[in-house]
Design a protein around this motif. Structure first.
Motif, PDB file in Angstrom:
ATOM      1  N   ALA A   1       0.862  -1.177   0.000  1.00 44.26           N
ATOM      2  CA  ALA A   1       0.000   0.000   0.000  1.00 44.26           C
ATOM      3  C   ALA A   1       0.902   1.231   0.000  1.00 44.26           C
ATOM      4  N   ILE A   2       0.441   2.278  -0.660  1.00 45.53           N
ATOM      5  CA  ILE A   2       1.289   3.448  -0.855  1.00 45.53           C
ATOM      6  C   ILE A   2       0.586   4.719  -0.407  1.00 45.53           C
ATOM      7  N   LEU A   3       1.208   5.430   0.514  1.00 44.49           N
ATOM      8  CA  LEU A   3       0.745   6.743   0.949  1.00 44.49           C
ATOM      9  C   LEU A   3       1.326   7.780  -0.006  1.00 44.49           C
ATOM     10  N   VAL A   4       0.458   8.386  -0.827  1.00 40.67           N
ATOM     11  CA  VAL A   4       0.906   9.378  -1.808  1.00 40.67           C
ATOM     12  C   VAL A   4       0.630  10.770  -1.247  1.00 40.67           C
TER      13      VAL A   4
ATOM     14  N   ASP B   1      10.188   3.005   1.854  1.00 45.06           N
ATOM     15  CA  ASP B   1       9.642   1.858   2.577  1.00 45.06           C
ATOM     16  C   ASP B   1       9.486   2.252   4.041  1.00 45.06           C
ATOM     17  N   LEU B   2       8.265   2.606   4.429  1.00 47.54           N
ATOM     18  CA  LEU B   2       8.014   3.084   5.789  1.00 47.54           C
ATOM     19  C   LEU B   2       8.287   2.016   6.835  1.00 47.54           C
ATOM     20  N   CYS B   3       7.976   0.765   6.494  1.00 46.61           N
ATOM     21  CA  CYS B   3       8.187  -0.325   7.447  1.00 46.61           C
ATOM     22  C   CYS B   3       9.675  -0.525   7.719  1.00 46.61           C
ATOM     23  N   ALA B   4      10.486  -0.464   6.660  1.00 37.95           N
ATOM     24  CA  ALA B   4      11.930  -0.627   6.823  1.00 37.95           C
ATOM     25  C   ALA B   4      12.530   0.551   7.581  1.00 37.95           C
ATOM     26  N   LEU B   5      12.087   1.764   7.259  1.00 40.04           N
ATOM     27  CA  LEU B   5      12.606   2.938   7.948  1.00 40.04           C
ATOM     28  C   LEU B   5      12.283   2.900   9.438  1.00 40.04           C
ATOM     29  N   ALA B   6      11.139   2.319   9.774  1.00 44.16           N
ATOM     30  CA  ALA B   6      10.740   2.209  11.184  1.00 44.16           C
ATOM     31  C   ALA B   6      11.400   1.028  11.886  1.00 44.16           C
ATOM     32  N   GLY B   7      12.108   0.182  11.123  1.00 40.78           N
ATOM     33  CA  GLY B   7      12.787  -0.963  11.719  1.00 40.78           C
ATOM     34  C   GLY B   7      11.865  -2.074  12.160  1.00 40.78           C
ATOM     35  N   LEU B   8      10.747  -2.256  11.449  1.00 40.20           N
ATOM     36  CA  LEU B   8       9.784  -3.269  11.874  1.00 40.20           C
ATOM     37  C   LEU B   8      10.286  -4.691  11.676  1.00 40.20           C
ATOM     38  N   GLU B   9      11.347  -4.873  10.847  1.00 35.58           N
ATOM     39  CA  GLU B   9      11.895  -6.226  10.676  1.00 35.58           C
ATOM     40  C   GLU B   9      12.391  -6.798  11.994  1.00 35.58           C
ATOM     41  N   GLY B  10      12.806  -5.903  12.895  1.00 37.01           N
ATOM     42  CA  GLY B  10      13.332  -6.364  14.182  1.00 37.01           C
ATOM     43  C   GLY B  10      12.280  -6.599  15.246  1.00 37.01           C
ATOM     44  N   VAL B  11      11.020  -6.329  14.921  1.00 34.57           N
ATOM     45  CA  VAL B  11       9.929  -6.545  15.872  1.00 34.57           C
ATOM     46  C   VAL B  11       9.351  -7.935  15.648  1.00 34.57           C
TER      47      VAL B  11
ATOM     48  N   LEU C   1      -4.469   4.285   7.865  1.00 34.73           N
ATOM     49  CA  LEU C   1      -4.151   4.864   9.173  1.00 34.73           C
ATOM     50  C   LEU C   1      -2.780   4.406   9.664  1.00 34.73           C
ATOM     51  N   ALA C   2      -2.412   3.149   9.376  1.00 32.85           N
ATOM     52  CA  ALA C   2      -1.105   2.648   9.788  1.00 32.85           C
ATOM     53  C   ALA C   2       0.011   3.368   9.026  1.00 32.85           C
ATOM     54  N   ALA C   3      -0.189   3.572   7.723  1.00 32.89           N
ATOM     55  CA  ALA C   3       0.819   4.274   6.934  1.00 32.89           C
ATOM     56  C   ALA C   3       1.001   5.702   7.432  1.00 32.89           C
ATOM     57  N   TRP C   4      -0.114   6.357   7.758  1.00 38.55           N
ATOM     58  CA  TRP C   4      -0.028   7.731   8.257  1.00 38.55           C
ATOM     59  C   TRP C   4       0.652   7.781   9.624  1.00 38.55           C
ATOM     60  N   ALA C   5       0.384   6.802  10.477  1.00 39.58           N
ATOM     61  CA  ALA C   5       1.029   6.758  11.794  1.00 39.58           C
ATOM     62  C   ALA C   5       2.543   6.578  11.651  1.00 39.58           C
ATOM     63  N   LEU C   6       2.964   5.698  10.726  1.00 37.52           N
ATOM     64  CA  LEU C   6       4.393   5.503  10.495  1.00 37.52           C
ATOM     65  C   LEU C   6       5.027   6.774   9.936  1.00 37.52           C
ATOM     66  N   TRP C   7       4.346   7.414   8.975  1.00 36.69           N
ATOM     67  CA  TRP C   7       4.868   8.644   8.382  1.00 36.69           C
ATOM     68  C   TRP C   7       5.052   9.727   9.456  1.00 36.69           C
ATOM     69  N   GLU C   8       4.052   9.892  10.297  1.00 38.43           N
ATOM     70  CA  GLU C   8       4.116  10.909  11.345  1.00 38.43           C
ATOM     71  C   GLU C   8       5.212  10.592  12.364  1.00 38.43           C
ATOM     72  N   GLY C   9       5.349   9.310  12.724  1.00 36.82           N
ATOM     73  CA  GLY C   9       6.404   8.924  13.658  1.00 36.82           C
ATOM     74  C   GLY C   9       7.790   9.162  13.084  1.00 36.82           C
ATOM     75  N   LEU C  10       7.983   8.800  11.824  1.00 33.46           N
ATOM     76  CA  LEU C  10       9.281   9.011  11.169  1.00 33.46           C
ATOM     77  C   LEU C  10       9.560  10.498  10.979  1.00 33.46           C
TER      78      LEU C  10
END
Length: 304
Positions: free
Chosen positions: A131-134, A210-220, A289-298
């Motif tokens: 999914a892509i947040l544009v 890649d928002l998931c990679a930038l947030a480091g979700l691979e380690g969760v 909503l998840a993409a927006w939460a990651l974007w805001e956190g990053l």
């Protein structure tokens, strides 16, 4: 009447039961339609099933090897798999061979204590998606003193029959065809393709964040492959890799109401534009909503 065949690569062997109505289907997808022993091959090589099965087996093995595991004293085991239904993609007899799309199954996972109920085991296997947040950063308005306008978010409005809606607002998304949820290039390539199909926006895969990679979700929860998010882990294996793309320039009028999607695939998409600050209250779609939460956190950390 059903057929039970043992998984050929497990010790002890795990029985997999196939209902009678699915036997002809799996036979037609098998390399040897006359062999009962090879009836499971199309299922065992189907990427979502293979990934789910291997991940579950690994998780179960950790109970025994880790004394600190909460289930170490009485570990759970996978006793039996019952295939309830299989949906096939592609028409039989068409130019492309049909393939397994979705799998619905029940996994019997229980411990040795008869007083303990089995773990909930109804599973809908559909694999990974993107999914892509544009985010559109409009041009400054000279009539407004060249003030920087509010960023805009492009959403798709389309029918989503599973939730009973004909007008669900969400960010562009699509299924991934890959043997591994960690196949980054396949995921970003699919994301770029979805933007072309749904928005008419041509970009390079490397322009996606890649928002998931930038947030480091691979380690969760390192047992899980890839770094996507799970929208409904109580019933499905679906994992969504979330991307962002920042489009410089343009105005709301260029996007609002534009028609997109592939009609031959049954897509009926109309583009809608919302201000970024209002996105969190404009949709009930989880991936948006998840993409927006990651974007805001990053963004708070200065990483985007």
């Amino acid at each position: 009447m059903s057929t039970t065949i043992y998984h050929p690569y497990t010790t002890p062997p795990i029985p997999i039961t196939i209902p009678h109505h699915l036997t002809p289907l799996l036979s037609s997808l098998s390399a040897d339609p006359t062999s009962t022993a090879r009836l499971l091959e199309p299922l065992l090589t189907h990427p979502p099933f293979k990934i789910w099965f291997n991940t579950l087996q690994h998780s179960l093995s950790l109970q025994k090897t880790n004394p600190a595991h909460p289930f170490h004293k009485d570990p759970y085991e996978l006793k039996h798999i019952t295939i309830n239904n299989i949906d096939v993609f592609g028409p039989r007899g068409g130019p492309k061979p049909p393939k397994i799309g979705f799998v619905n199954l029940h996994a019997d996972v229980r411990c040795s204590d008869p007083a303990e109920a089995p773990l909930p085991g109804i599973v809908f296997l559909r694999g990974g998606s993107v999914a892509i947040l544009v985010i559109v950063e409009p041009e400054a308005d000279a009539q407004d003193g060249n003030a920087k306008p509010e960023p805009l978010i492009i959403l798709t409005q389309q029918p989503r029959i599973p939730v009973g809606s004909l007008s669900l607002l969400e960010i562009p998304a699509g299924m991934i065809e890959s043997t591994s949820p960690g196949s980054g290039s396949a995921f970003s390539g699919t994301a770029a393709k979805e933007l072309q199909e749904e928005l008419g926006l041509t970009i390079r895969a490397e322009d996606l964040l890649d928002l998931c990679a930038l947030a480091g979700l691979e380690g969760v929860d390192s047992v899980l492959e890839g770094g996507g998010v799970f929208p409904s882990p109580g019933g499905s294996d679906e994992h969504i890799t979330l991307f962002a793309y920042v489009h410089k320039g343009g105005r709301r009028e260029e996007w609002e109401g534009k028609v997109g999607g592939l009609r031959e695939d049954g897509e009926r998409i109309v583009l809608r534009i919302v201000e970024a600050g209002e996105l969190w209250r404009k949709t009930r779609d989880m991936k948006t909503l998840a993409a927006w939460a990651l974007w805001e956190g990053l963004k708070r950390e200065g990483r985007v």
